[in-house]
Structures are given as C-alpha cells and as structure tokens.
Write a protein that holds these residues in place. Structure first.
Motif, PDB file in Angstrom:
ATOM      1  N   ILE A  26      37.710  40.556  47.154  1.00  0.00           N
ATOM      2  CA  ILE A  26      37.871  39.405  47.998  1.00  0.00           C
ATOM      3  C   ILE A  26      37.178  39.459  49.233  1.00  0.00           C
ATOM      4  O   ILE A  26      36.776  38.518  49.834  1.00  0.00           O
ATOM      5  N   ALA A  27      37.243  40.841  49.809  1.00  0.00           N
ATOM      6  CA  ALA A  27      36.464  40.916  51.250  1.00  0.00           C
ATOM      7  C   ALA A  27      34.951  40.543  50.985  1.00  0.00           C
ATOM      8  O   ALA A  27      34.425  39.769  51.776  1.00  0.00           O
ATOM      9  N   ALA A  28      34.252  40.967  49.923  1.00  0.00           N
ATOM     10  CA  ALA A  28      32.897  40.609  49.635  1.00  0.00           C
ATOM     11  C   ALA A  28      32.563  39.116  49.593  1.00  0.00           C
ATOM     12  O   ALA A  28      31.864  38.505  50.209  1.00  0.00           O
ATOM     13  N   ARG A  29      33.509  38.467  48.935  1.00  0.00           N
ATOM     14  CA  ARG A  29      33.267  36.985  48.490  1.00  0.00           C
ATOM     15  C   ARG A  29      33.613  36.415  49.867  1.00  0.00           C
ATOM     16  O   ARG A  29      33.034  35.333  50.095  1.00  0.00           O
ATOM     17  N   ASN A  30      34.609  36.642  50.684  1.00  0.00           N
ATOM     18  CA  ASN A  30      34.752  36.090  51.772  1.00  0.00           C
ATOM     19  C   ASN A  30      33.605  36.062  52.888  1.00  0.00           C
ATOM     20  O   ASN A  30      33.221  35.202  53.589  1.00  0.00           O
ATOM     21  N   ALA A  31      32.896  37.168  52.768  1.00  0.00           N
ATOM     22  CA  ALA A  31      31.674  37.521  53.568  1.00  0.00           C
ATOM     23  C   ALA A  31      30.395  36.733  52.902  1.00  0.00           C
ATOM     24  O   ALA A  31      29.208  36.988  53.112  1.00  0.00           O
ATOM     25  N   GLY A  32      30.608  36.069  51.564  1.00  0.00           N
ATOM     26  CA  GLY A  32      29.552  35.268  51.066  1.00  0.00           C
ATOM     27  C   GLY A  32      28.655  36.186  50.221  1.00  0.00           C
ATOM     28  O   GLY A  32      27.516  35.896  49.811  1.00  0.00           O
ATOM     29  N   ILE A  33      29.237  37.393  49.792  1.00  0.00           N
ATOM     30  CA  ILE A  33      28.392  38.187  49.050  1.00  0.00           C
ATOM     31  C   ILE A  33      28.597  38.027  47.463  1.00  0.00           C
ATOM     32  O   ILE A  33      30.200  37.711  47.190  1.00  0.00           O
ATOM     33  N   ASN A  34      27.770  37.970  46.578  1.00  0.00           N
ATOM     34  CA  ASN A  34      28.293  37.830  45.122  1.00  0.00           C
ATOM     35  C   ASN A  34      28.779  39.150  44.681  1.00  0.00           C
ATOM     36  O   ASN A  34      28.092  40.394  45.091  1.00  0.00           O
ATOM     37  N   VAL A  35      29.503  39.059  43.710  1.00  0.00           N
ATOM     38  CA  VAL A  35      30.173  40.443  43.103  1.00  0.00           C
ATOM     39  C   VAL A  35      29.972  40.527  41.777  1.00  0.00           C
ATOM     40  O   VAL A  35      30.598  39.607  41.062  1.00  0.00           O
ATOM     41  N   GLY A  36      29.768  41.786  41.111  1.00  0.00           N
ATOM     42  CA  GLY A  36      29.610  42.111  39.842  1.00  0.00           C
ATOM     43  C   GLY A  36      30.349  43.137  39.555  1.00  0.00           C
ATOM     44  O   GLY A  36      30.358  44.168  40.615  1.00  0.00           O
ATOM     45  N   VAL A  37      31.157  43.132  38.534  1.00  0.00           N
ATOM     46  CA  VAL A  37      32.061  44.420  38.234  1.00  0.00           C
ATOM     47  C   VAL A  37      31.684  44.914  36.675  1.00  0.00           C
ATOM     48  O   VAL A  37      31.584  43.997  35.834  1.00  0.00           O
ATOM     49  N   TYR A  38      31.689  46.159  36.783  1.00  0.00           N
ATOM     50  CA  TYR A  38      31.282  46.788  35.528  1.00  0.00           C
ATOM     51  C   TYR A  38      32.581  47.896  35.127  1.00  0.00           C
ATOM     52  O   TYR A  38      33.332  48.487  36.161  1.00  0.00           O
ATOM     53  N   GLY A  39      33.068  47.761  33.909  1.00  0.00           N
ATOM     54  CA  GLY A  39      34.274  48.404  33.640  1.00  0.00           C
ATOM     55  C   GLY A  39      34.331  48.519  32.010  1.00  0.00           C
ATOM     56  O   GLY A  39      33.680  47.530  31.360  1.00  0.00           O
ATOM     57  N   ASP A  40      35.258  49.195  31.294  1.00  0.00           N
ATOM     58  CA  ASP A  40      35.757  49.119  29.804  1.00  0.00           C
ATOM     59  C   ASP A  40      36.864  48.446  29.677  1.00  0.00           C
ATOM     60  O   ASP A  40      37.283  48.248  28.638  1.00  0.00           O
ATOM     61  N   ASN A  41      37.199  47.636  30.546  1.00  0.00           N
ATOM     62  CA  ASN A  41      38.455  46.690  30.071  1.00  0.00           C
ATOM     63  C   ASN A  41      38.352  45.367  30.991  1.00  0.00           C
ATOM     64  O   ASN A  41      38.129  45.411  32.154  1.00  0.00           O
ATOM     65  N   GLU A  42      38.007  44.285  30.359  1.00  0.00           N
ATOM     66  CA  GLU A  42      37.664  43.070  30.932  1.00  0.00           C
ATOM     67  C   GLU A  42      39.077  42.452  31.244  1.00  0.00           C
ATOM     68  O   GLU A  42      39.114  41.291  32.177  1.00  0.00           O
ATOM     69  N   ASN A  43      40.251  42.894  31.141  1.00  0.00           N
ATOM     70  CA  ASN A  43      41.353  42.194  31.479  1.00  0.00           C
ATOM     71  C   ASN A  43      41.891  42.873  32.752  1.00  0.00           C
ATOM     72  O   ASN A  43      43.079  43.234  32.533  1.00  0.00           O
ATOM     73  N   THR A  44      41.264  43.020  33.781  1.00  0.00           N
ATOM     74  CA  THR A  44      42.020  43.659  35.067  1.00  0.00           C
ATOM     75  C   THR A  44      41.640  42.575  36.051  1.00  0.00           C
ATOM     76  O   THR A  44      40.735  41.570  36.052  1.00  0.00           O
ATOM     77  N   GLU A  45      42.273  42.781  36.976  1.00  0.00           N
ATOM     78  CA  GLU A  45      42.198  41.408  38.182  1.00  0.00           C
ATOM     79  C   GLU A  45      40.892  41.479  38.866  1.00  0.00           C
ATOM     80  O   GLU A  45      40.527  40.556  39.339  1.00  0.00           O
ATOM     81  N   THR A  46      40.374  42.812  39.028  1.00  0.00           N
ATOM     82  CA  THR A  46      39.183  43.028  39.668  1.00  0.00           C
ATOM     83  C   THR A  46      38.169  42.303  38.840  1.00  0.00           C
ATOM     84  O   THR A  46      37.223  41.527  39.466  1.00  0.00           O
ATOM     85  N   MET A  47      38.053  42.258  37.545  1.00  0.00           N
ATOM     86  CA  MET A  47      37.064  41.764  36.895  1.00  0.00           C
ATOM     87  C   MET A  47      37.395  40.241  36.813  1.00  0.00           C
ATOM     88  O   MET A  47      36.372  39.344  36.994  1.00  0.00           O
ATOM     89  N   GLU A  48      38.530  39.782  36.824  1.00  0.00           N
ATOM     90  CA  GLU A  48      38.904  38.326  36.711  1.00  0.00           C
ATOM     91  C   GLU A  48      38.318  37.644  38.192  1.00  0.00           C
ATOM     92  O   GLU A  48      37.743  36.778  38.144  1.00  0.00           O
ATOM     93  N   LEU A  49      38.322  38.582  39.202  1.00  0.00           N
ATOM     94  CA  LEU A  49      37.769  37.834  40.431  1.00  0.00           C
ATOM     95  C   LEU A  49      36.270  37.827  40.729  1.00  0.00           C
ATOM     96  O   LEU A  49      35.849  37.043  41.514  1.00  0.00           O
ATOM     97  N   ALA A  50      35.566  38.561  39.913  1.00  0.00           N
ATOM     98  CA  ALA A  50      34.147  38.657  39.912  1.00  0.00           C
ATOM     99  C   ALA A  50      33.248  37.668  39.630  1.00  0.00           C
ATOM    100  O   ALA A  50      33.796  36.723  39.213  1.00  0.00           O
ATOM    101  N   ASP A  51      32.235  37.300  40.332  1.00  0.00           N
ATOM    102  CA  ASP A  51      31.254  36.218  39.879  1.00  0.00           C
ATOM    103  C   ASP A  51      30.929  36.558  38.733  1.00  0.00           C
ATOM    104  O   ASP A  51      30.319  35.657  37.851  1.00  0.00           O
ATOM    105  N   PHE A  52      30.399  37.867  38.341  1.00  0.00           N
ATOM    106  CA  PHE A  52      30.064  38.219  37.144  1.00  0.00           C
ATOM    107  C   PHE A  52      30.577  39.718  36.542  1.00  0.00           C
ATOM    108  O   PHE A  52      30.880  40.303  37.354  1.00  0.00           O
ATOM    109  N   ARG A  53      30.717  39.850  35.199  1.00  0.00           N
ATOM    110  CA  ARG A  53      31.378  41.010  34.935  1.00  0.00           C
ATOM    111  C   ARG A  53      30.603  41.603  33.839  1.00  0.00           C
ATOM    112  O   ARG A  53      29.927  40.742  32.922  1.00  0.00           O
ATOM    113  N   VAL A  54      30.616  42.882  33.525  1.00  0.00           N
ATOM    114  CA  VAL A  54      29.774  43.464  32.526  1.00  0.00           C
ATOM    115  C   VAL A  54      30.831  44.638  31.944  1.00  0.00           C
ATOM    116  O   VAL A  54      31.327  45.469  32.676  1.00  0.00           O
ATOM    117  N   VAL A  55      31.225  44.256  30.647  1.00  0.00           N
ATOM    118  CA  VAL A  55      32.178  45.062  30.171  1.00  0.00           C
ATOM    119  C   VAL A  55      31.422  46.206  29.271  1.00  0.00           C
ATOM    120  O   VAL A  55      30.582  45.844  28.161  1.00  0.00           O
TER     121      VAL A  55
END
Length: 390
Positions: A26-55
């Motif tokens: 949220i902080a990064a996106r408010n600052a106009g920064i694109n966010v990618g998230v990497y993890g082994d579970n796509e069903n997390t809130e962090t993943m849902e909020l990201a601009d792109f996700r890699v599972v």
C-alpha cells in the motif's frame, strides 16, 4: 538522477507471504511505485494487492531470476526468507537489505558470536550435539532452560523446555536432527522492543514498545512502554550499538527482557519488519512500512514523532464475531481484519488486530479489559512463553 533511488514509476519486488507485506504494498503504490510479489501461495492479501505476482517455490531459481529482472529492487518482508534466496536475487537485482544480517540472525551460533563481539547481556547458552552435552551443560545453564535448533525457523515441535533433570532424556530424538543450543530461560517482568529504521547515513528509532506473547503468538503491543527513564536510555544505547555494527538497510527489531531487578537481556534481533511495529500505524506520524520503504528506496528517513498512546491487541478467528460488536460502538478503536481464504482463515491462529487509542495506556487497557474478549494476563514470568518465529 540518482540510480540508487527508487522513484515513482519504478518497480519494487516483495518476497514473502506474511501480513507484513500488506502495508508495504500500500505504501509503495501510494508513492506511485509498481509492486511485484513473489511467493509460494497466490491466495494472500499481499499477492492480491500487487501489480503483478509470481507464484513459485523459494528454490525455483529460474522463476526467482525472472522475478528479479522485472524489479528495480527486491525486499524481503519477513525474517523467514532464507538468506541464500536473497543472495541469489542479489546477483540479478538490487537487494538493499543485503544478506549479512539475515545470515547472522537465522543461525543461533552466528547470532551469539555477534552478541559476544558487542559484549551484550544475553541468556547463558551452550552448543549441544549430543545428550551427554546437555547433562554436562545444564549445571552452568540451569533450570528452566530451552533446547532450540541452531538453525531458526524449524518450528516449535523441534524445541524442548527442560524444567528438571528427568526432562533431559526427551532431547534424544530431537538431537538426531542436528546441532542445538541450550539456553537459560530468564524470568522477566516485561518484554520490550525497539523498531529501528536504518540507512547507510542515518538511524531512526520508533518509540519503545512493550509486547505480550501467548502460545508463541504476539497478543498485545503497548506504546509508549511503561518503563523508567534509565531503562529507556539503556535500551536506546544498546540498540544504537547494535545498529552501528549491523550491515543492513531497512526496518529491524531489537527485543529485550527486563527482569524484576532491573537487568536488561537482549532477546534477539529481527532483521525485517515485525508485527510489533503495526501499532505505529496510529501511534506515530509515519508507519513502519512507510519508513521501511523510505529506507530501501534511498530516501531520507522521516523524523519520528509520537502522536498518542496506543494498544494493539490481536484477535483469533474464534473472537472475530464478538469483535464486530465493538466495531459498532467504539469510535476510538481501529480494526484490521486479515484477508484470507476460508481455508486459510480456519487454520490461522490470528485473524486480525485492533488498535485502541486513548489518553493513557491504563485507559486503553481498561477499555480492552471491560469487553471480556481478552483475558488480560500479567506479563509472563519466563522466556519460553515469548518465543515467536524464533
């Protein structure tokens, strides 16, 4: 333009699945920064909020490299990410936190060597490789004590509290797993911690907090901690010394035990954001996640100002329904329900947290106690009750 600064329009990669990542996205996106998230579970809130996700798995080097190459920098949001993973990512993109602090704090023997180098007061301990070592060491370590794997993050089923000599034989099966550390359990009055923001140029301290744990989970954080000035000053002195000797950029936590006699013991260092910092979403002029973003993005740190006393209290899935009643009647309570799938929610120990603002810690605790939702117990009297991901 400074290439080491992450500017609006840049891309921040976040690796990890814990709730720490939510505020950072949220902080990064408010600052106009694109966010990618990497993890082994796509069903997390962090993943849902990201601009792109890699599972992907944390040992999938091809996926990790692809992710790193899409990001201007990558940050880990929890101490559970293996240092070797961050070392691999650092070959393909910037990792401002580095790997040194993570490597030291994920290995109890390296952590102890770091503490010894700074002559810090810590619980007595001994390295254990056999049952005979336990019998030989228990005289100097004393009862009660706890046996923990040298490598952190293996779970509490790999630990053993030793209260009497008859407990020692139970360690035989555990020691088949590898090297252990036997550590004295310090009886304590309060558990305190400092959230620190660090860059190569400056260090800022959030106000000292008091934490209470139950069954290895953080249940409450209070700010400001109710301690005298001498204890406050000594905690900040020790924390500054640790910061000066730690190769790290970003948010980290230093946790302490305070005994009845006024002695301070360093419990541990968490080289990442920590739950105890969630309270600063209301208690200070900048949140932990926002300050972490400033640190890793190469920006000057915000001077931290206290706003008012806040108690953060965590609730379980079983308490979630009665919490909703408070939602309707408490104007000074701020609610955070963690977004999870139904299956995740059923398995989770903690469903969210509430932050209670008041004119004093005493008033906030009275409001919490009056609901009878939480059985507020005095601070635990031995260190075993406080271990979380440690």
């Amino acid at each position: 333009m400074d290439n080491s600064v992450l500017n609006p329009g840049g891309t921040l990669g976040i690796i990890g699945n814990s709730t720490n990542g939510v505020g950072l996205v949220i902080a990064a996106r408010n600052a106009g920064i694109n966010v990618g998230v990497y993890g082994d579970n796509e069903n997390t809130e962090t993943m849902e909020l990201a601009d792109f996700r890699v599972v992907g798995a944390l040992n999938d080097q091809q996926q990790l490299q692809n992710f790193a190459e899409r990001c201007d920098m990558v940050t880990y949001e929890s101490e559970t990410i293996d240092a070797s993973v961050m070392g691999f990512l650092a070959a393909h993109t910037r990792v401002p936190q580095g790997t040194d602090a993570l490597e030291i704090m994920q290995d109890r023997s390296l952590e102890r060597a770091f503490f010894a180098q700074l002559n810090l007061n810590v619980a007595p301990s001994a390295t254990i490789v056999s049952l005979d070592d336990v019998y030989q060491s228990i005289g100097s370590i004393g009862y009660p004590s706890i046996l923990k794997p040298i490598q952190k993050g293996l779970g509490h089923n790999r630990q053993l509290v030793i209260k009497t000599q008859t407990d020692i034989v139970k360690a035989a099966d555990l020691l088949d797993w590898g090297t252990y550390m036997l550590e004295s359990l310090i009886p304590f009055k309060k558990e305190l911690s400092v959230i620190v923001a660090k860059t190569p140029d400056e260090t800022k301290f959030f106000p000292i907090v008091e934490n209470r744990y139950r069954d290895h989970h953080l249940m409450m954080t209070m700010v400001p901690a109710q301690i005298d000035q001498a204890v406050n000053d000594e905690i900040l002195r020790i924390t500054q010394e640790i910061s000066d000797n730690l190769t790290y950029t970003g948010i980290f936590e230093v946790a302490f035990f305070l005994t009845d006699s006024g002695n301070l013991y360093v419990k541990r260092i968490v080289p990442a954001m920590h739950q105890s910092g969630y309270v600063f979403e209301r208690a200070t002029n900048i949140s932990m996640a926002e300050q972490h973003l400033r640190a890793i993005a190469g920006l000057p740190l915000m001077p931290i100002k206290s706003l008012l006393p806040v108690v953060a209290v965590y609730f379980t899935p079983a308490q979630a329904n009665v919490i909703r009643t408070q939602w309707q009647i408490k104007p000074n309570w701020f609610f955070n329900f963690y977004h999870r799938t139904k299956l995740q929610a059923e398995k989770a120990a903690i469903a969210g947290h509430v932050m209670v603002e008041a004119d004093s810690i005493k008033e906030a605790l009275e409001q919490i106690d009056d609901t009878n939702i939480w059985q507020l117990q005095p601070a635990p009297d031995e260190g075993a009750a406080t271990e979380t991901s440690d």
